[in-house]
Motif scaffolding. Sequence first.
Motif, PDB file in Angstrom:
ATOM      1  N   MET A  66       0.854  -1.182   0.000  1.00  0.00           N
ATOM      2  CA  MET A  66       0.000   0.000   0.000  1.00  0.00           C
ATOM      3  C   MET A  66       0.895   1.238   0.000  1.00  0.00           C
ATOM      4  O   MET A  66       1.198   1.814   1.046  1.00  0.00           O
ATOM      5  CB  MET A  66      -0.916   0.011   1.231  1.00  0.00           C
ATOM      6  CG  MET A  66      -2.062  -0.983   1.161  1.00  0.00           C
ATOM      7  SD  MET A  66      -1.497  -2.695   1.304  1.00  0.00           S
ATOM      8  CE  MET A  66      -3.012  -3.566   0.966  1.00  0.00           C
ATOM      9  N   PRO A  67       1.354   1.662  -1.185  1.00  0.00           N
ATOM     10  CA  PRO A  67       2.278   2.795  -1.262  1.00  0.00           C
ATOM     11  C   PRO A  67       1.549   4.136  -1.249  1.00  0.00           C
ATOM     12  O   PRO A  67       0.318   4.202  -1.362  1.00  0.00           O
ATOM     13  CB  PRO A  67       2.969   2.568  -2.609  1.00  0.00           C
ATOM     14  CG  PRO A  67       1.918   1.902  -3.447  1.00  0.00           C
ATOM     15  CD  PRO A  67       1.112   1.048  -2.489  1.00  0.00           C
ATOM     16  N   LEU A  68       2.343   5.201  -1.154  1.00  0.00           N
ATOM     17  CA  LEU A  68       1.806   6.553  -1.230  1.00  0.00           C
ATOM     18  C   LEU A  68       2.417   7.266  -2.440  1.00  0.00           C
ATOM     19  O   LEU A  68       2.957   6.634  -3.336  1.00  0.00           O
ATOM     20  CB  LEU A  68       2.082   7.298   0.079  1.00  0.00           C
ATOM     21  CG  LEU A  68       1.427   6.681   1.334  1.00  0.00           C
ATOM     22  CD1 LEU A  68       1.804   7.465   2.577  1.00  0.00           C
ATOM     23  CD2 LEU A  68      -0.085   6.623   1.182  1.00  0.00           C
ATOM     24  N   GLY A  73       9.430   3.825  -6.483  1.00  0.00           N
ATOM     25  CA  GLY A  73      10.249   2.619  -6.487  1.00  0.00           C
ATOM     26  C   GLY A  73       9.466   1.339  -6.281  1.00  0.00           C
ATOM     27  O   GLY A  73       9.894   0.264  -6.720  1.00  0.00           O
ATOM     28  N   VAL A  74       8.302   1.420  -5.614  1.00  0.00           N
ATOM     29  CA  VAL A  74       7.449   0.239  -5.469  1.00  0.00           C
ATOM     30  C   VAL A  74       6.922  -0.182  -6.832  1.00  0.00           C
ATOM     31  O   VAL A  74       6.962  -1.354  -7.210  1.00  0.00           O
ATOM     32  CB  VAL A  74       6.272   0.532  -4.504  1.00  0.00           C
ATOM     33  CG1 VAL A  74       5.268  -0.617  -4.529  1.00  0.00           C
ATOM     34  CG2 VAL A  74       6.790   0.753  -3.091  1.00  0.00           C
ATOM     35  N   PHE A  75       6.451   0.781  -7.609  1.00  0.00           N
ATOM     36  CA  PHE A  75       5.854   0.497  -8.912  1.00  0.00           C
ATOM     37  C   PHE A  75       6.902  -0.024  -9.906  1.00  0.00           C
ATOM     38  O   PHE A  75       6.647  -0.966 -10.654  1.00  0.00           O
ATOM     39  CB  PHE A  75       5.187   1.763  -9.461  1.00  0.00           C
ATOM     40  CG  PHE A  75       4.056   2.270  -8.616  1.00  0.00           C
ATOM     41  CD1 PHE A  75       2.746   1.938  -8.919  1.00  0.00           C
ATOM     42  CD2 PHE A  75       4.282   3.077  -7.512  1.00  0.00           C
ATOM     43  CE1 PHE A  75       1.685   2.398  -8.143  1.00  0.00           C
ATOM     44  CE2 PHE A  75       3.235   3.547  -6.730  1.00  0.00           C
ATOM     45  CZ  PHE A  75       1.935   3.198  -7.043  1.00  0.00           C
ATOM     46  N   THR A  76       8.062   0.605  -9.909  1.00  0.00           N
ATOM     47  CA  THR A  76       9.090   0.179 -10.861  1.00  0.00           C
ATOM     48  C   THR A  76       9.734  -1.145 -10.463  1.00  0.00           C
ATOM     49  O   THR A  76      10.039  -1.972 -11.321  1.00  0.00           O
ATOM     50  CB  THR A  76      10.178   1.259 -10.999  1.00  0.00           C
ATOM     51  OG1 THR A  76      10.727   1.560  -9.704  1.00  0.00           O
ATOM     52  CG2 THR A  76       9.601   2.529 -11.604  1.00  0.00           C
ATOM     53  N   ILE A 113      -0.509  -4.082  -5.888  1.00  0.00           N
ATOM     54  CA  ILE A 113      -0.316  -2.725  -5.392  1.00  0.00           C
ATOM     55  C   ILE A 113      -1.686  -2.087  -5.254  1.00  0.00           C
ATOM     56  O   ILE A 113      -2.465  -2.061  -6.204  1.00  0.00           O
ATOM     57  CB  ILE A 113       0.560  -1.895  -6.350  1.00  0.00           C
ATOM     58  CG1 ILE A 113       1.984  -2.464  -6.393  1.00  0.00           C
ATOM     59  CG2 ILE A 113       0.585  -0.430  -5.913  1.00  0.00           C
ATOM     60  CD1 ILE A 113       2.876  -1.792  -7.419  1.00  0.00           C
ATOM     61  N   CYS A 114      -2.000  -1.589  -4.064  1.00  0.00           N
ATOM     62  CA  CYS A 114      -3.290  -0.955  -3.805  1.00  0.00           C
ATOM     63  C   CYS A 114      -3.132   0.554  -3.888  1.00  0.00           C
ATOM     64  O   CYS A 114      -2.324   1.143  -3.169  1.00  0.00           O
ATOM     65  CB  CYS A 114      -3.827  -1.350  -2.437  1.00  0.00           C
ATOM     66  SG  CYS A 114      -5.421  -0.593  -2.050  1.00  0.00           S
TER      67      CYS A 114
END
Length: 667
Positions: A66-68, A73-76, A113-114
């Motif tokens: 659950m990123p902000l 970097g989470v997405f990539t 990814i939420c």
Amino acid sequence: MLFDRKDLTKEQLIVFYRSLLLPRLIEEKMLVLLRQGKISKWFSGIGQEAISVGATLALQQDEWMMPLHRNLGVFTTRQMPLHKLFMQWQGNKDGYSKGRERSFHFGSKEHYICGMISHLGPQLAVADGVALAYKLRKEDKVAVAFSGEGATSEGDFHEALNVAAVWDLPIIFIIENNGYALSTPTNEQYRCERLVDKAKGYGMEGVRIDGNNILEVYDTIKGVREYCIRNQKPYLIECMTFRMRGHEEASGTKYVPQAMFDEWEAKDPIKKFEEYLLEQEVIDTHKASQIKIEIRQTIEEELKIAFNAPSITADKQEELNDVYAPILRKDFAQLQQVEITKSERAPRDLRLVDAIKEGLHQSMHQHPNLILMGQDIAEYGGAFKVTEGFVEEFGEERVRNTPLCESAIIGAGLGLSLEGFKSVIEMQFADFVTAGFNQIVNNLAKIHYRWSQNADVVIRMPTGGGVGAGPFHSQSNEAWFVHTPGLKVVYPSSPIDAKGLLIAAINDPNPILFFEHKALYRKVSGDVPADYYEIEIGKANLVKEGTDISIITYGMGVHWALNFAASNPNISLDILDLRTLLPLDYDAIKSTVTNTGKVLILHEDTLTGGIGGEISAWISEHLFELLDAPIIRCASLDTPVPFNLALENNFMALSSLEKSIEKLLNY
């Protein structure tokens, strides 16, 4: 900055280096495009990449994060196609949200990814639900939720951590402490010395680490992940870092002392890691330069694809169609609509409360993935005893007492939905839903429209007055939610409807507010089939045919109208029970208006802003030529609900019903 590679190979270290560089170089390009007007807004994570990248590398690919808005970097690192990310940031239809969301306000079930909402804190509670799903399935997984130091001041932070601790959920909560919440420094945000010290107050472990050291981040989270799985416990990690750009580019950084920039520039996570790799001879300067050239070339190639995507052509019907998730029946033949008059088993006389209980009970058998949550619903059976006996039959895992955390529990319902679970959440009183309002109207309601993720959540709402319970246990607050696209609002008035509509609500993959009038629980009874059946959501019911006046109503209003009709047989009333308030059955409304030409809209809710105004406006706009008199609304006084019974009777719409009908008859 001390790096400890432990057992990481040379190849793994290079992967880490590439993974750090990719979001940084993308951001540098995005800042150029922002100045060129090719993207509209950007929230920079420059200087914080080690946290997002290190955390993602430490997890399994199928563990929810659950990123902000500073976690590129989470997405990539989850290897989302760059051209599709670029399309997202350009507002292109072929991005992840069909142009409906900005920057990082989107998710991807494929990549676990939420997507965030702007309120930040609600993400944490969604992680509770995901982790609960893992726990129920006995899977060796964790959920990860990010927050900034500013978001730790929100109530959602407290609620989510408290629920995670009480329920022993395998979650890693990561605080990115970058010094500023927009322009507010930490000394104006909290008074504890370290945010990680909050962990002890919730009965969980925590640690503070250097958020700019990717190896420390990776190793810590990898170890904490094993701890959470082994012990089935949550964990709090405070990552110390710094934001080298503004909150977003338009806000600037004038409020940050230059000395602080200089200090953190020397701690740049990519520069320091590159120095380490050169020192350890993992790479040389030529290799480092070559990697940067390759990444930049990839970025340019992916951007070309994005720039060549066709422009959006707005389609009103498509927009409307995507507000709700489609209802898929799958293999459940018995879930098809049935004619309840053809029930195979003889109906029984049940009270409204018993019909709701039976619909809930049968649904628990029908759906092994259905979880009930609410205050005191287990051993106590709920404030109105609807779930009495359920915990003995279905167990504590599926019938869950909750802390007083309405927002976190509603958010947990969404998290369960991400993992394919259904949930029914009981508000002890509909009035208390205000404590979870944000999760409902901004998270649950909008999520399918935003990125095609459904929220399979039903919220049961004991509502209404007439029992002398005062302002905070008697409100009719259905109109708050009728205004919110993405929700469905259901309000039965009879036992047979209550059971069938509740079953239909649970089978529906969309978020549903299910209102149950408290005063009708044990006051109204009727024949209810023993079968497992649905009544279609969005369909009104003509409970009495007449020719003089149409009364359009729902809930308690149905019984007021029927009682008036019984006492005044000389007046021929056409009584329409809406049953569903969102979406409305406009065909049924048109039919009753056509039949009588005179309309009275009756509801217990207060007059101003009540749904009666919307129905009246629609009739006036679409059916004006059918009317023989002005539309009259009969509603309760525009005051809070008083406690004294004499005052409450005066407050209720019922006190004005006879005069309203008389006025309409005499027009």
